[in-house]
Design an enzyme around this catalytic site. Structure first.
Site, PDB file in Angstrom:
ATOM      1  N   ASP A  33     -59.476 -70.453 112.141  1.00 53.93           N
ATOM      2  CA  ASP A  33     -58.677 -69.448 112.440  1.00 53.93           C
ATOM      3  C   ASP A  33     -57.297 -69.406 111.872  1.00 53.93           C
ATOM      4  OD1 ASP A  33     -58.287 -68.715 116.035  1.00 53.93           O
ATOM      5  OD2 ASP A  33     -56.638 -68.620 114.898  1.00 53.93           O
ATOM      6  N   ILE A  60     -60.307 -65.090 108.151  1.00 52.05           N
ATOM      7  CA  ILE A  60     -61.747 -64.554 107.692  1.00 52.05           C
ATOM      8  C   ILE A  60     -61.868 -63.373 106.767  1.00 52.05           C
ATOM      9  CG2 ILE A  60     -62.536 -65.154 109.865  1.00 52.05           C
ATOM     10  CD1 ILE A  60     -62.829 -62.202 110.880  1.00 52.05           C
ATOM     11  N   THR A 125     -67.900 -56.045 122.379  1.00 50.58           N
ATOM     12  CA  THR A 125     -67.150 -55.809 123.589  1.00 50.58           C
ATOM     13  C   THR A 125     -67.924 -54.481 124.178  1.00 50.58           C
ATOM     14  OG1 THR A 125     -65.128 -54.868 124.561  1.00 50.58           O
ATOM     15  CG2 THR A 125     -65.428 -54.377 122.031  1.00 50.58           C
ATOM     16  N   ASP A 126     -67.859 -54.590 125.518  1.00 47.39           N
ATOM     17  CA  ASP A 126     -68.403 -53.242 126.492  1.00 47.39           C
ATOM     18  C   ASP A 126     -67.579 -52.148 125.924  1.00 47.39           C
ATOM     19  OD1 ASP A 126     -66.105 -54.118 127.467  1.00 47.39           O
ATOM     20  OD2 ASP A 126     -67.317 -53.894 129.802  1.00 47.39           O
ATOM     21  N   GLU A 127     -66.288 -52.326 125.221  1.00 47.07           N
ATOM     22  CA  GLU A 127     -65.452 -51.307 124.928  1.00 47.07           C
ATOM     23  C   GLU A 127     -66.092 -50.148 123.914  1.00 47.07           C
ATOM     24  OE1 GLU A 127     -61.303 -51.294 124.751  1.00 47.07           O
ATOM     25  OE2 GLU A 127     -61.312 -53.176 126.367  1.00 47.07           O
ATOM     26  N   TYR A 153     -58.707 -50.233 118.914  1.00 46.15           N
ATOM     27  CA  TYR A 153     -59.435 -51.585 118.986  1.00 46.15           C
ATOM     28  C   TYR A 153     -60.759 -51.250 119.079  1.00 46.15           C
ATOM     29  CZ  TYR A 153     -61.644 -55.508 121.529  1.00 46.15           C
ATOM     30  OH  TYR A 153     -62.456 -56.475 121.933  1.00 46.15           O
ATOM     31  N   LYS A 157     -64.203 -52.487 116.551  1.00 51.70           N
ATOM     32  CA  LYS A 157     -65.048 -53.233 117.146  1.00 51.70           C
ATOM     33  C   LYS A 157     -66.567 -52.627 116.874  1.00 51.70           C
ATOM     34  CE  LYS A 157     -64.969 -57.101 118.874  1.00 51.70           C
ATOM     35  NZ  LYS A 157     -64.904 -58.376 118.224  1.00 51.70           N
ATOM     36  N   ASN A 183     -63.243 -60.701 130.226  1.00 49.29           N
ATOM     37  CA  ASN A 183     -63.150 -61.991 130.708  1.00 49.29           C
ATOM     38  C   ASN A 183     -61.786 -62.603 131.206  1.00 49.29           C
ATOM     39  OD1 ASN A 183     -64.987 -63.865 128.093  1.00 49.29           O
ATOM     40  ND2 ASN A 183     -65.376 -61.796 128.717  1.00 49.29           N
TER      41      ASN A 183
END
Ligand code: NAD
Ligand code: DAU
Length: 342
Positions: A33, A60, A125-127, A153, A157, A183
């Site tokens: 992280d 990352i 994500t569902d977005e 965003y 993704k 969440n």
């Protein structure tokens, strides 16, 4: 097994670290992280006591760093939570979203190709599906719903998801993807709706509801998301996408009023503010695939989960008050660098 969990000092990643340490004590978890503003090492304090847990600070998107870690740890599974995750921040400054969410994903998958891997799992994500209209409650996102993003965003993704599927098709990298709805639960950063409203209501501050508060989200208790990821990364089919969510749709106004009622605070705290640009109206997941293939079902109903979450915030005031005061940003320096532990 050696499992690299990226973004494990954030909200869902940290819940996942604890889930794995408890459910699979035989596995070793290496948390990578960067400790951005959203990463909080205090959250991982208990995990640090477990000999099967290692924390490594790094980005990352830093190729040399990531390759060295893979060379050292030989991971069997990599599960990628690391991301810039807040829609409002992506509207202010999209660039870091592209760098971390897309380029970072690419670096991780290149490392998987170079050093070999059993599974690369992408937490999405569902977005990526955009939104559904409010007047069509019969519609849900399935894995076949076209990608149709709204914000920088969600676009970043979606870009990452496409890259993951391309690495599967072109390079036969063993990948899987989960696309989850909103969440909530412990360790949720207090810039997001639920923890923001809890912390502000407790301070008797106005609660900023965007637009009319009629947008709908499909809320999933974070532990149920962790159990879904655990199943998919171990047993899900390679090259597949699985939607994760649980028919817990609520308008934002309903959520805010539930929080106020439970805290015994007046609804007069609600303040309607200028809407989020491009604001998605409704998210709603159809979880049929993960249920029929892997037997996954959410265990926590919204009414129970929100009660437990509010209780957690009441019992862990110092965790979120430290964040709001900015103190946590000194935590790594004080507890690890100054003491020569990292
Ligand atoms: P978060 O913002 O709470 O945590 C993100 C973590 O990633 C932080 O610890 C941060 O320090 C770390 N990070 C950021 N950039 C990094 C980098 N370049 N290198 C290494 N680490 C970095 O996010 P979250 O809400 O826990 O979300 C985790 C993942 O789940 C994200 O990929 C997000 O897109 C996805 N997701 C979130 C939700 C949700 O409701 N929160 C729902 C579905 C999917
Ligand atoms: O659906 C999954 C997504 O859920 C994840 O991919 C994202 O990482 C996560 O942040 C979340 O995105 P949202 O934009 O839905 O979450 P947020 O908590 O920012 O907002 C939830 C709803 O509440 C949304 O309709 C906007 C509204 N809102 C939010 C804030 C912060 C307000 O009305 N007021 C606020 O102050």
């Amino acid at each position: 097994m050696n499992i690299i969990v990226t973004g494990g000092a954030g909200f869902i990643g940290a819940n996942f670290v604890y889930y794995e340490l408890e459910k699979h004590p035989e596995d070793r978890i290496i948390c990578l992280d960067a400790l951005t503003y959203a990463g909080n090492l205090e959250t991982l304090e208990e995990a640090m006591k477990n000999p099967n847990f290692r924390f490594v600070k790094g980005d990352i998107a830093d190729r040399d760093f990531v390759y060295n870690l893979f060379k050292e740890e030989h991971p069997d599974i990599v599960v990628n939570f690391a991301a810039e995750s807040h829609v409002d921040r992506s509207i202010e400054n999209p660039e870091i979203f592209l760098k971390t969410n897309i380029m970072g994903t690419q670096v991780l998958m290149d490392a998987c190709r170079k050093y070999g891997i059993k599974r690369y799992h992408q937490v999405s994500t569902d977005e990526v599906y955009g939104d559904l209209p409010l007047d069509r409650p019969d519609l849900f996102f399935t894995e076949e719903t076209p990608i149709h993003t709204s914000s920088p965003y969600s676009s970043s993704k979606a870009g990452a998801d496409l890259l993951v599927l391309a690495y599967y098709r072109t390079f036969k990298l063993p990948v899987s993807i989960t696309r989850c709805s909103n969440n909530y639960g412990p360790y949720h950063f207090p810039e997001k709706l639920i923890p923001l409203m809890i912390s502000r209501a407790l301070a008797d501050e106005p609660l900023p509801v965007y637009g009319k508060g009629e947008n709908v989200r499909d809320w999933l208790y974070v532990k149920d998301h962790c159990s879904a990821i655990d199943l998919v990364m171990r047993k899900g089919r390679v090259g597949e996408v699985y939607n994760v969510g649980g028919h817990n749709e609520r308008t934002n106004l309903e959520v805010v009023k539930t929080i106020l009622a439970q805290l015994g605070k007046p609804e007069s705290l609600i303040t309607y503010v200028t809407d989020r640009p491009g604001h998605d109206m409704r998210y709603a997941i159809d979880p049929t695939k993960i249920h029929t293939e892997l037997g996954w079902l959410p265990e926590t109903k919204f009414d129970d989960g929100i009660k437990a979450t509010i209780e957690w915030y009441l019992e862990n005031e110092s965790w979120w008050k430290n964040i709001l005061s900015g103190d946590y940003q000194n935590y790594f320096q004080k507890m690890y660098v100054d003491k020569g532990r990292a």
